[in-house]
Design a protein around this motif. Structure first.
Motif, mmCIF file in Angstrom:
data_model
loop_
_atom_site.group_PDB
_atom_site.id
_atom_site.type_symbol
_atom_site.label_atom_id
_atom_site.label_comp_id
_atom_site.label_asym_id
_atom_site.label_seq_id
_atom_site.Cartn_x
_atom_site.Cartn_y
_atom_site.Cartn_z
ATOM 1 N N LYS A 9 6.351 -6.938 13.724
ATOM 2 C CA LYS A 9 7.186 -7.995 14.864
ATOM 3 C C LYS A 9 8.189 -7.464 15.292
ATOM 4 O O LYS A 9 8.709 -5.942 15.347
ATOM 5 N N ALA A 10 8.519 -7.711 17.011
ATOM 6 C CA ALA A 10 8.660 -7.385 17.734
ATOM 7 C C ALA A 10 9.354 -8.469 19.112
ATOM 8 O O ALA A 10 8.957 -9.592 19.106
ATOM 9 N N TYR A 77 9.414 1.266 24.878
ATOM 10 C CA TYR A 77 9.767 0.557 23.588
ATOM 11 C C TYR A 77 11.432 0.605 23.719
ATOM 12 O O TYR A 77 11.990 1.377 23.439
ATOM 13 N N THR A 79 14.491 -1.200 21.199
ATOM 14 C CA THR A 79 14.782 -1.488 19.233
ATOM 15 C C THR A 79 14.836 -2.748 18.429
ATOM 16 O O THR A 79 14.972 -2.726 17.354
ATOM 17 N N ALA A 81 13.146 -4.722 17.870
ATOM 18 C CA ALA A 81 11.169 -4.333 16.674
ATOM 19 C C ALA A 81 11.513 -3.715 15.249
ATOM 20 O O ALA A 81 12.590 -2.721 15.016
ATOM 21 N N GLU A 82 10.744 -3.635 14.500
ATOM 22 C CA GLU A 82 10.103 -2.763 13.524
ATOM 23 C C GLU A 82 9.934 -1.469 13.547
ATOM 24 O O GLU A 82 10.090 -0.718 12.675
ATOM 25 N N THR A 84 10.341 1.887 16.738
ATOM 26 C CA THR A 84 10.016 2.213 17.970
ATOM 27 C C THR A 84 9.444 3.583 18.221
ATOM 28 O O THR A 84 9.812 4.730 17.170
#
Length: 284
Positions: A9-10, A77, A79, A81-82, A84
Motif C-alpha cells: 500500500k502506498a 520513493y 515514506t 508507503a509500507e 521504502t
C-alpha cells in the motif's frame, strides 16, 4: 527479503495538482527494487511536512524526476508507503526512548534546524530570535539553541495559545505576534532564524553584523536560504540529546493519525496552525 511482499500500500501521485485531486492510496504498488547503496526499510510511521503539499503543486518543478520523489537530490520513493528504499548513508538508529511516531517526527525538522546552525556558524553565547517557534522546525531550533549550542538568549514568536509550549521547550521570551511586533523589541539578535517567511522583517531584528537564516520565502540581503540535505551522521550525533531528554520530539496535540487519513492531515499541515509535527502512524 524473504518475507517481503511483492506489492504494498502506498500514497502516490503521477501529476501535479492539489493533493486532494492527485494523491491516491493504492494497494498494488510494487515494492522498491534496491540499488547497491540502498536498504529496504519497513515504514512504521511517517512525518508530514509543508513541503509535501508544495511539491505536489509543482512549486519545485525544477527539481523534478520520476514521480514520486524527494526535494533535494531527488529520489523516487517516499515514506507514505509500507516500504521504502533509502541510501544507507542517510540512516541513523532510532533513539532508544522514542516511539516510532516520535522518531518519524524528527529527521526533517531537526535536520533542518541543525543545518541552519551549521550554515550560520552559531556559537555558544550568541543570542537568537526564532520566528515561528511552534512549528516543526521552529520547535527544534529553540531546543537546539538552548540545549545543544549554548545560546545566551532564545526569543521566539508564537500565537497566544502556544506561548506556554515554547517556554517549556526553553525559550527565554515568547513574543505573542497577535499582540506585538518582534521588530519593535528593544534588543537585537546575533541570529534570526526565520521559519515562516518574514525575511524583510527578520533583517530588522538582527544586530549589526548578524545573520538571518531563511527556510521558506523570499530572501532579503544579507539573509540566506538553504535546503536541508539528509545526513545520517548528523542525526546520530544528536541522538544523545534526544535519549537524555534534553531535546524532545514535538508532536501536535492531535497530531498522530492513521494511514487512511493522510489527505485530511496534509490539508491540516497546509493551514500553518500545527504545533510541532503531524505524523501518520501506523503505516498499514
Amino acid at each position: 527479503m524473504e518475507n517481503v511482499p511483492c506489492t504494498m500500500k502506498a500514497w502516490i501521485y503521477g501529476q501535479h495538482g492539489k493533493p486532494e485531486d492527485v494523491l491516491k492510496l493504492k494497494s498494488d504498488v510494487v515494492v522498491p527494487e534496491l540499488k547497491e547503496d540502498q536498504v529496504l526499510v519497513k515504514v512504521m510511521a511517517s512525518g508530514l511536512n509543508p513541503v509535501d503539499n508544495k511539491r505536489m503543486l509543482g512549486i519545485f518543478v525544477q527539481a523534478e524526476c520520476p514521480f514520486p520523489k524527494a526535494l533535494d537530490h531527488p529520489k523516487q520513493y517516499g515514506t507514505l508507503a509500507e516500504y521504502t528504499a533509502v541510501e544507507e548513508r542517510l540512516l541513523a538508529p532510532r533513539p532508544k526512548n522514542l516511539s516510532f511516531a516520535e522518531a518519524a517526527s524528527l529527521p526533517v525538522t531537526i535536520g533542518t534546524a541543525y543545518g541552519g546552525f551549521q550554515r550560520c556558524e552559531f556559537t555558544a553565547g550568541q543570542s537568537i530570535l526564532v520566528l515561528g517557534g511552534a512549528g516543526g522546525v521552529g520547535s527544534m531550533v529553540i531546543q537546539l539553541a538552548k540545549h545543544v549550542f549554548g545560546a545566551s538568549r532564545v526569543v521566539t514568536t508564537a500565537s497566544t495559545g502556544k506561548v506556554e509550549l515554547l517556554r517549556n521547550l526553553g525559550a527565554d521570551l515568547v513574543v505573542d505576534y497577535t499582540k506585538e511586533n518582534f521588530e519593535d523589541l528593544p534588543e537585537k539578535f546575533d541570529v534570526v532564524y526565520d521559519c515562516v517567511g518574514q525575511c524583510e522583517r527578520a533583517v530588522k531584528a538582527m544586530k549589526e553584523g548578524g545573520k538571518v537564516v531563511i527556510v521558506i520565502g523570499a530572501v532579503t540581503v544579507p539573509a540566506f536560504v538553504f535546503i536541508v540535505t539528509s545526513n545520517g551522521a548528523d542525526l546520530e550525533k544528536l541522538n544523545p540529546y534526544l535519549e537524555s531528554g534534553k531535546v524532545k520530539a514535538v508532536i501536535d496535540p492531535n497530531g498522530i493519525y492513521p494511514f487512511s487519513q493522510t489527505l485530511e492531515r496534509l490539508a491540516y499541515v497546509d493551514t500553518g496552525r500545527v504545533a510541532g509535527k503531524v505524523v501518520i502512524y501506523p503505516i498499514q
